[in-house]
Write an enzyme that holds these catalytic residues in place. Sequence first.
Site, short mmCIF file in Angstrom:
data_model
loop_
_atom_site.label_atom_id
_atom_site.label_comp_id
_atom_site.label_asym_id
_atom_site.label_seq_id
_atom_site.Cartn_x
_atom_site.Cartn_y
_atom_site.Cartn_z
N LYS A 45 0.75 -1.21 -0.03
CA LYS A 45 0.13 -0.06 -0.08
C LYS A 45 0.75 1.01 0.11
O LYS A 45 1.90 1.26 0.33
CB LYS A 45 -0.96 -0.14 1.21
CG LYS A 45 -0.07 0.05 2.51
CD LYS A 45 -1.01 -0.39 3.69
CE LYS A 45 -0.48 -0.44 4.95
NZ LYS A 45 -1.10 -0.84 6.15
N TYR A 260 16.10 29.69 10.17
CA TYR A 260 14.82 30.61 10.80
C TYR A 260 14.80 30.61 12.23
O TYR A 260 15.16 29.41 12.83
CB TYR A 260 13.61 29.68 10.24
CG TYR A 260 13.42 30.01 8.83
CD1 TYR A 260 13.12 31.43 8.54
CD2 TYR A 260 13.14 29.00 7.85
CE1 TYR A 260 12.71 31.85 7.03
CE2 TYR A 260 12.78 29.34 6.63
CZ TYR A 260 12.83 30.60 6.39
OH TYR A 260 12.20 30.90 4.75
C1 LIG Z 1 -0.37 -1.86 6.88
C2 LIG Z 1 -0.89 -3.13 7.29
C3 LIG Z 1 -0.18 -4.44 7.03
C4 LIG Z 1 1.29 -4.35 7.49
O1 LIG Z 1 1.99 -3.74 8.32
P1 LIG Z 1 3.21 -3.69 9.01
O2 LIG Z 1 3.46 -3.42 10.37
O3 LIG Z 1 3.51 -2.56 7.79
O4 LIG Z 1 3.83 -5.02 8.73
C5 LIG Z 1 -0.93 -5.51 7.69
N1 LIG Z 1 -2.16 -5.69 7.66
C6 LIG Z 1 -2.90 -4.45 7.60
C7 LIG Z 1 -4.35 -4.56 7.83
C8 LIG Z 1 -2.37 -3.20 7.39
O5 LIG Z 1 -3.33 -1.99 7.17
#
Ligand SMILES: *Cc1c(COP(=O)(O)O)cnc(C)c1O
Length: 375
Positions: A45, A260
């Site tokens: 994702k 800054y």
């Molecule tokens: C993002 C996500 C994962 C992966 O999690 P990590 O901690 O990055 O391994 C797995 N399952 C779901 C439902 C997620 O949203």
Amino acid sequence: MTGPSSPSPDHAGGLLTIDLGAIAWNWRLLRDRMGPGRTSAGVIKADGYGLGAPAVARTLAAAGCRTFFVALPEEGVRLRAALPGHPIYVLSGPLGDSLPLFTDHNLRPVLNTPEQVQAWLSHAPADRPYALHVDTGMNRLGLTPAEFDTLADRLAPAIVMSHLACADQDGHPLTAEQVARFRAVRNRLPDAVACLANSPGHFIDDALGADALFDLGRPGVALYGGNPTPGRPNPMRQVVTLQLRILQVRRVDTPGTVGYGASRRVSGGARLATVAAGYADGLLRSLGNNGWGMLGAVRVPVAGRVSMDLITFDVSAVAEDEARPGAWITVLDDRHTIDDLAAEAGTIPYEILTSLGRRYARRYEGGSADGSVAG
Ligand SMILES: *Cc1c(COP(=O)(O)O)cnc(C)c1O
């Protein structure tokens, strides 16, 4: 191989190198953690946690990964060309009027609510595979146990899943509770592939039982080098190297301040190097006076606040002929990891990765566009 729309390394402010061989190596380590007869999926994702979902997807597929998860329908649509034959699951499920995207691009939804279950069962062609998400204690997303009880007899998901809230904290009692609740869920749907472990979930306490990993792991951040066992040594390989180009080096003649808000005082004789990247490139503003980089073998601290396109480092400890315009300060590599930079910024490696900007010249190594992977 460079990214599609990334600027030329010749004049980019930063150079982002992504080691696809390390991603493949990390996936194999996670798969092996699952034990014989079980395997891991790949969570890609948010554009593969910022590293480029198509390149990551091809790399994982070549390493033997068969199942992929993205968050949103459009992410699945964009990945289809890179993964012509693999199941792609969409974690958020069908949103709004997105159902045709699932059927047109052969995407599989994760059904999270009674409404999504209802919509899918009444509108999707029969026999289209889907996953079912049951909330076992995180109270974020998924059917409640009561909703699951009501619906289970009508459902035949390809995957039944849940998500762990505290797997990164050794021995947290919620993990044992979630595993026990998920065992009950999977017993109700024995034909479904049971999928629970996120990255840290691949390393949970053996005392929970070998079957606590269930059938399929669902790792994200560990694929990209994040430590799935915080507080213990990181078993994963670093994937990302980020180098920032020095624009200017100045010697401060008289004591003064940097940047800054004049938040950092420097003494006369200090040397300061300004690089061509800032918070617009994902180098979070909280790194001001907190972050570090490496110039050659020397650790150099961020001096003053982070600007939108510029950061100043104190390079007084570096030899003058090394700290010069055109040289690179490395802020991410295997000596200074995404976990280190995240700690300095007061955040987690997930946020560092997914914030990496689009202005870097991106270079992929250890693999090729078609997914063949060395090492
Ligand atoms: C993002 C996500 C994962 C992966 O999690 P990590 O901690 O990055 O391994 C797995 N399952 C779901 C439902 C997620 O949203």
